[in-house]
Write a protein that holds these residues in place. Sequence first.
Motif, PDB file in Angstrom:
ATOM      1  N   ARG A   1      21.080 -21.485 -24.835  1.00 63.88           N
ATOM      2  CA  ARG A   1      20.598 -20.103 -24.746  1.00 63.88           C
ATOM      3  C   ARG A   1      21.637 -19.075 -25.169  1.00 63.88           C
ATOM      4  O   ARG A   1      21.356 -17.888 -25.211  1.00 63.88           O
ATOM      5  CB  ARG A   1      20.102 -19.818 -23.336  1.00 63.88           C
ATOM      6  N   THR A   2      22.846 -19.500 -25.491  1.00 65.72           N
ATOM      7  CA  THR A   2      23.856 -18.550 -25.946  1.00 65.72           C
ATOM      8  C   THR A   2      23.622 -18.143 -27.393  1.00 65.72           C
ATOM      9  O   THR A   2      24.120 -17.122 -27.845  1.00 65.72           O
ATOM     10  CB  THR A   2      25.264 -19.151 -25.823  1.00 65.72           C
ATOM     11  N   ILE A   3      22.852 -18.920 -28.139  1.00 65.73           N
ATOM     12  CA  ILE A   3      22.604 -18.627 -29.553  1.00 65.73           C
ATOM     13  C   ILE A   3      21.413 -17.693 -29.713  1.00 65.73           C
ATOM     14  O   ILE A   3      21.389 -16.840 -30.581  1.00 65.73           O
ATOM     15  CB  ILE A   3      22.385 -19.935 -30.332  1.00 65.73           C
ATOM     16  N   VAL A   4      20.418 -17.848 -28.880  1.00 65.96           N
ATOM     17  CA  VAL A   4      19.189 -17.071 -28.978  1.00 65.96           C
ATOM     18  C   VAL A   4      19.428 -15.652 -28.478  1.00 65.96           C
ATOM     19  O   VAL A   4      20.124 -15.431 -27.501  1.00 65.96           O
ATOM     20  CB  VAL A   4      18.068 -17.745 -28.148  1.00 65.96           C
ATOM     21  N   SER A   5      18.853 -14.702 -29.174  1.00 63.42           N
ATOM     22  CA  SER A   5      18.976 -13.314 -28.727  1.00 63.42           C
ATOM     23  C   SER A   5      17.612 -12.645 -28.778  1.00 63.42           C
ATOM     24  O   SER A   5      16.746 -13.015 -29.555  1.00 63.42           O
ATOM     25  CB  SER A   5      19.961 -12.555 -29.612  1.00 63.42           C
ATOM     26  N   LYS A   6      17.434 -11.648 -27.933  1.00 64.19           N
ATOM     27  CA  LYS A   6      16.198 -10.875 -27.911  1.00 64.19           C
ATOM     28  C   LYS A   6      16.362  -9.675 -28.822  1.00 64.19           C
ATOM     29  O   LYS A   6      17.440  -9.121 -28.951  1.00 64.19           O
ATOM     30  CB  LYS A   6      15.897 -10.389 -26.494  1.00 64.19           C
TER      31      LYS A   6
END
Length: 69
Positions: A8-13
């Motif tokens: 989840r550190t790669i995904v961004s909103k």
Amino acid sequence: MGDFKMDRTIVSKSSFKEANDHVTFFKDKLPVDRLNYACDIINSIFNSDPLQKVDRTIISTRKHANKSV
């Protein structure tokens, strides 16, 4: 198969406006520039560099079987 977890550190909103700005960034680029960006993205995903040779031992090919007609 249940051992995999998403990093989840790669995904961004982002908002729709920010996502649209991302699309318009590439829209005004030349096709050659878009291909260069795509190559950079693919190389970063597979952790390779453009000068690295393709490992052809992974993929096998065969000729079509001869079919008598």
